[in-house]
Scaffold this active site. Structure first.
Site, PDB file in Angstrom:
ATOM      1  N   GLY A 162     -13.626  -1.527  -7.290  1.00 31.06           N
ATOM      2  CA  GLY A 162     -14.948  -0.933  -7.065  1.00 31.06           C
ATOM      3  C   GLY A 162     -15.074  -0.102  -5.809  1.00 31.06           C
ATOM      4  O   GLY A 162     -16.166  -0.002  -5.244  1.00 31.06           O
ATOM      5  N   GLY A 163     -13.959   0.480  -5.322  1.00 33.12           N
ATOM      6  CA  GLY A 163     -14.031   1.409  -4.191  1.00 33.12           C
ATOM      7  C   GLY A 163     -14.643   0.748  -2.973  1.00 33.12           C
ATOM      8  O   GLY A 163     -14.385  -0.418  -2.670  1.00 33.12           O
ATOM      9  N   SER A 190      -7.895   1.162   3.092  1.00 36.58           N
ATOM     10  CA  SER A 190      -8.337   0.643   1.791  1.00 36.58           C
ATOM     11  C   SER A 190      -9.552  -0.256   1.974  1.00 36.58           C
ATOM     12  O   SER A 190      -9.838  -0.722   3.079  1.00 36.58           O
ATOM     13  CB  SER A 190      -7.188  -0.157   1.172  1.00 36.58           C
ATOM     14  OG  SER A 190      -7.631  -0.858   0.044  1.00 36.58           O
ATOM     15  N   SER A 191     -10.245  -0.504   0.865  1.00 32.17           N
ATOM     16  CA  SER A 191     -11.329  -1.491   0.870  1.00 32.17           C
ATOM     17  C   SER A 191     -10.954  -2.729   0.049  1.00 32.17           C
ATOM     18  O   SER A 191     -11.783  -3.632  -0.119  1.00 32.17           O
ATOM     19  CB  SER A 191     -12.598  -0.880   0.265  1.00 32.17           C
ATOM     20  OG  SER A 191     -13.035   0.200   1.033  1.00 32.17           O
ATOM     21  N   ASN A 199      -6.063   4.378  -7.178  1.00 33.87           N
ATOM     22  CA  ASN A 199      -7.268   5.050  -6.702  1.00 33.87           C
ATOM     23  C   ASN A 199      -8.160   5.478  -7.858  1.00 33.87           C
ATOM     24  O   ASN A 199      -8.577   4.627  -8.618  1.00 33.87           O
ATOM     25  CB  ASN A 199      -6.957   6.202  -5.741  1.00 33.87           C
ATOM     26  CG  ASN A 199      -8.186   6.549  -4.894  1.00 33.87           C
ATOM     27  OD1 ASN A 199      -9.040   5.696  -4.698  1.00 33.87           O
ATOM     28  ND2 ASN A 199      -8.294   7.764  -4.411  1.00 33.87           N
ATOM     29  N   THR A 234      -9.178   0.834  -9.669  1.00 31.74           N
ATOM     30  CA  THR A 234      -8.538  -0.359  -9.115  1.00 31.74           C
ATOM     31  C   THR A 234      -8.643  -1.550 -10.072  1.00 31.74           C
ATOM     32  O   THR A 234      -9.298  -1.484 -11.104  1.00 31.74           O
ATOM     33  CB  THR A 234      -9.129  -0.658  -7.704  1.00 31.74           C
ATOM     34  OG1 THR A 234      -9.148   0.546  -6.947  1.00 31.74           O
ATOM     35  CG2 THR A 234      -8.384  -1.694  -6.955  1.00 31.74           C
ATOM     36  N   ARG A 251       0.852  -1.196   0.000  1.00 26.32           N
ATOM     37  CA  ARG A 251       0.000   0.000   0.000  1.00 26.32           C
ATOM     38  C   ARG A 251       0.889   1.247   0.000  1.00 26.32           C
ATOM     39  O   ARG A 251       1.961   1.262   0.632  1.00 26.32           O
ATOM     40  CB  ARG A 251      -0.862  -0.024   1.260  1.00 26.32           C
ATOM     41  CG  ARG A 251      -1.865   1.122   1.409  1.00 26.32           C
ATOM     42  CD  ARG A 251      -2.982   1.054   0.431  1.00 26.32           C
ATOM     43  NE  ARG A 251      -4.111   1.880   0.817  1.00 26.32           N
ATOM     44  CZ  ARG A 251      -5.092   2.218  -0.018  1.00 26.32           C
ATOM     45  NH1 ARG A 251      -5.069   1.794  -1.278  1.00 26.32           N
ATOM     46  NH2 ARG A 251      -6.099   2.961   0.381  1.00 26.32           N
ATOM     47  N   ASP A 300      -7.874   8.501  -0.006  1.00 27.62           N
ATOM     48  CA  ASP A 300      -8.452   7.433   0.819  1.00 27.62           C
ATOM     49  C   ASP A 300      -8.290   7.715   2.317  1.00 27.62           C
ATOM     50  O   ASP A 300      -8.852   7.020   3.148  1.00 27.62           O
ATOM     51  CB  ASP A 300      -7.819   6.069   0.479  1.00 27.62           C
ATOM     52  CG  ASP A 300      -8.546   5.395  -0.674  1.00 27.62           C
ATOM     53  OD1 ASP A 300      -9.610   5.886  -1.077  1.00 27.62           O
ATOM     54  OD2 ASP A 300      -8.045   4.374  -1.183  1.00 27.62           O
TER      55      ASP A 300
HETATM   56  N1  GLY Z   1      -8.324   3.084  -3.597  1.00 25.88           N
HETATM   57  C1  GLY Z   1      -9.273   2.057  -3.382  1.00 25.88           C
HETATM   58  C2  GLY Z   1      -9.058   1.309  -2.122  1.00 25.88           C
HETATM   59  O1  GLY Z   1      -7.936   1.146  -1.713  1.00 25.88           O
HETATM   60  O2  GLY Z   1      -9.986   0.864  -1.511  1.00 25.88           O
END
Ligand code: GLY
Length: 561
Positions: free
Chosen positions: A463-464, A443-444, A392, A372, A99, A414
Site C-alpha cells: 500500500g505504498g 521504502s515504506s 513498486n 507490493t 531491497r 522511490d
Molecule cells: N515500493 C514501495 C515501498 O518500498 O515502499
C-alpha cells in the site's frame, strides 16, 4: 509441626515459581502452523513445503517464488523486499534487506532534463526505472542460512505454477488495465502479461515458461543462477537494448544485508519491525511512542483519531527529512525511536486543534500506491517470517528482458528524483533519499512482529506510503485485545504530513466524527477505493490457539494447519 511448615513452604515456593514462570510454561511451540498470503496458490505452496519437512524459512522461499509467479502485479524476481525473521531455537531476530540498489551508472539527476526539470514517467515505465533486484539473492540467502531444504525443493511449487499456468483473477485484470500502456511499451511484457495486446479475459491461463527456466537456474546454482551466467547476460542485453543502464558489474556486486530490526514498546507489546532503508519500523515506533503517552481508550472516537492523525503527521515529517539508505547517509534511528524524543513531539500536540503541516519544519512525502505484497508465516517450531516485497508500481516498470520471464521493478521512483520537485506520487524528498550509485531507495514496507507474554503476532501489508499507518492501526487494535480478523478488516485512515489531508476509506468516519475532526481543523479526503491487503497471523499462547487472517479487500488466503 515442622514437617507441615516445610510442606507449606514447598507449596508456596512452587506457587511462586508458577507465577514467575507462567508465561514460559505456556506452550513453548505452537499447536499448528499458519500462513497468510495475498494469493491462495502461494499459501498452498508454503504449506506444501512445511508438509515436506521444511521450516518457516523454507516456506518463505517457496511463497516468495510462488508470489513472483501468481501475483506478478506486486512482487517478483525483478524486485526486492524485506524478510523479518525470528528463529525459535535461539530467538535470533534479523531483517534480510533484499531491497533493490540503484545501478552503478545512476546519477542524482538521471531523471532530469537539460533545464533540471523531472522528465515525466522516466522513473516509472521502462528499464531506466529499474533498480538492481534483490529478491533472488534474498531467497538464496534464506535457504542457505536459515532453511533446511534445498532450493530445488522449495522452488518446485513456483516452477510448476509457472510452467502449468494459473487462472488470472480480477485483481490481476484490474492492474493490467491500469498498467496496460507500460506493458505495451515492452514487447516481451505485453506478450507475457497481456492477451492480444490487451487486458486478458477472465479465466485466462497465464503460463510463464521463461520464468520457470530462470527459477530452475536459481534452484540449481543459487543466487549465481540469476546474477551470473545466461540469465544475467539476457537481463543485461535486454535492459541495455531498450535504453537501460545496467551492467554485468551491477548484478555481480548485488548483496543482501542482514540488518538489526527496529525495536520499540507500546503498552506491554514488544514491537520488532523493518529497519532502514525502510522507513517503516522507525515511523511505526515514533508514532507508538507518541501515542503511548495517552490512554486512548478514554477518549471519544474523534479525539482519539485526532491524536493518532497528529502522531502520523509528525512521524511522516521526520520520514521525509531524515530517512534513507543507512549505508549512504546517517539515519538517526535511535533518536527518532527514543521515547524522550516522542515526549517532545507529543508536547506540541494540542488535543483541541490540528497542527497545520506548514507550521512544522520539513519536506514532503509520497502519496498512496496499491503495489507490493506481504506474507506472514508461523511454523510448528515457533519460527516466524514477516515479509513485504515489491516491484513498486503494479507490474513494476512493465519491462521484461527477453528470454528471462523477469518483470523488472520501477523502484528507482522511490528515490527523490530532485529535492523539492514531486515525483509521480507527489514525492518531494530531501538529500537523505537522493539517487546515488549502488544506493537503496527509501521504502515504506513494514513487516512487523508484535509480542508479549501472551502471544505473538506477525503482520504487514502492501500500500505504498500508507503501509506504515495501516500497520499502526492494526497494532493499536491488537494492543486493545482484538484478533487478526479485526486487524485486517479495520477501516483505514492516513496522514503523511503533506499533503495536509486525512485520507480515509469510505465509511471510516461517521458523520458526527467527520464533523468533529473538521472542527479540529482536519481536512478529510475520502479515497475512492479501499486500500491495503494485510496478511496476519496470531499465536495466542494463553488460549493455545493459532489464528490467521487475510485482508477481505484482497484475494488472499490465510490457513492454519
Ligand atoms: N515500493 C514501495 C515501498 O518500498 O515502499
Amino acid at each position: 509441626m515442622i514437617p507441615v511448615a516445610v510442606a507449606h513452604l514447598k507449596r508456596c515456593a512452587i506457587l511462586l515459581l508458577l507465577i514467575v514462570w507462567w508465561p514460559r510454561l505456556e506452550a513453548a511451540t505452537p499447536p499448528a502452523a499458519a500462513i497468510a498470503t495475498a494469493h491462495p496458490l502461494a499459501t498452498e505452496a508454503g504449506h506444501e513445503i512445511l508438509a515436506a519437512g521444511g521450516n518457516a524459512f523454507d516456506a518463505a522461499v517457496a511463497i516468495t517464488a510462488a508470489l513472483a509467479v501468481v501475483e506478478p502485479t506486486g512482487s517478483g524476481l525483478g524486485g526486492g523486499g524485506f524478510w523479518l525473521l525470528h528463529r525459535a531455537r535461539d530467538r535470533h531476530e534479523v531483517m534480510i534487506d533484499g531491497r533493490e540498489r540503484a545501478p552503478l551508472a545512476a546519477r542524482r539527476d538521471i531523471y532530469l532534463d537539460d533545464k533540471g526539470e523531472v522528465i515525466p514517467r522516466l522513473s516509472v515505465d521502462g528499464p531506466l526505472a529499474a533498480a538492481i533486484p534483490g529478491t533472488p539473492a534474498a531467497m538464496a540467502h534464506l535457504a542457505r542460512r536459515y532453511g533446511r531444504l534445498p532450493l530445488s525443493k522449495t522452488l518446485a511449487p513456483a516452477i510448476r505454477l509457472a510452467r502449468e499456468g494459473f487462472a488470472v483473477g480480477e485483481s490481476y485484470r484490474r492492474m493490467a488495465q491500469f498498467r496496460r500502456d507500460a506493458l505495451r511499451g515492452s514487447p516481451e511484457g505485453a506478450r507475457l502479461f497481456l492477451h492480444e495486446n490487451d487486458v486478458p479475459p477472465a479465466g485466462h491461463i497465464l503460463k510463464q515458461p521463461e520464468l520457470a527456466t530462470t527459477l530452475e537456474a536459481i534452484a540449481r546454482r543459487g543466487a549465481a543462477g540469476f546474477y551470473d551466467g545466461p540469465v544475467a547476460a539476457r537481463l543485461i542485453d535486454g535492459v541495455r537494448a531498450a535504453g537501460g543502464i545496467w551492467t554485468k558489474e551491477d548484478l555481480a556486486r548485488y548483496r543482501i544485508v542482514e540488518r538489526k530490526p527496529i525495536r520499540g514498546r507500546y503498552r506491554g507489546l514488544r514491537i520488532t519491525a523493518a529497519s532502514p532503508p525502510s522507513s517503516g519500523g522507525v515511523a511505526l515506533v515514533t508514532m507508538l511512542n507518541i501515542l503511548a503517552g495517552y490512554d486512548l481508550a478514554k477518549f471519544d472516537a474523534a479525539t482519539r483519531n485526532h491524536l493518532i492523525i497528529e502522531a502520523m503527521r509528525r512521524a511522516y515529517r521526520d520520514r521525509a527529512i531524515y530517512l534513507g539508505d543507512p549505508d549512504h547517509v546517517t539515519v538517526p534511528a535511535r533518536k527518532l525511536t527514543h521515547p524522550l524524543y516522542a515526549d517532545g513531539l507529543r508536547a506540541a500536540i494540542r488535543p483541541d486543534q490540528a497542527t497545520p503541516s506548514k507550521l512544522l519544519p520539513g519536506g514532503a512525502t509520497l502519496e498512496t500506491g496499491d503495489d507490493t505484497t506481504h506474507f506472514s508465516v508461523l511454523d510448528r517450531e515457533g519460527n516466524r517470517v514477516a515479509a513485504t516485497m515489491s516491484i513498486n508500481f503494479p507490474f513494476g516498470s512493465g519491462f521484461v528482458a527477453p528470454g528471462t520471464g523477469v518483470l523488472l521493478n520501477d523502484e528507482m521512483d522511490d528515490f527523490s528524483a530532485k529535492p523539492g520537485a514531486p515525483n509521480v506520487y507527489g514525492l518531494v524528498g530531501g538529500n537523505a533519499n537522493a539517487i546515488a550509485p549502488g544506493k537503496r531507495p527509501l521504502s515504506s514496507m513494514t513487516p512487523t512482529f508484535l509480542e508479549n507474554d501472551h502471544g505473538v503476532a506477525i503482520l504487514g501489508t502492501p500500500g505504498g506510503s500508507r503501509i506504515i499507518t495501516m500497520v499502526l492501526l492494526a497494532t493499536l487494535d491488537a494492543a486493545s485485545g482484538a484478533e487478526p480478523a479485526s486487524w485486517v478488516g479495520l477501516k483505514r485512515f492516513h496522514h503523511q504530513f503533506l499533503p495536509d489531508v486525512v485520507q480515509h476509506e469510505p465509511g471510516t468516519f461517521d458523520a458526527a466524527q467527520a464533523e468533529a475532526l473538521a472542527r479540529l481543523g482536519h481536512t478529510l479526503k475520502e479515497v475512492n477505493d479501499p486500500y491495503g491487503n494485510m496478511q496476519a497471523v496470531l499465536w495466542d499462547r494463553k488460549s493455545g490457539k493459532v489464528l490467521a487472517a487475510s485482508d477481505p479487500r484482497g484475494e488472499g488466503k490465510a490457513e492454519v494447519r
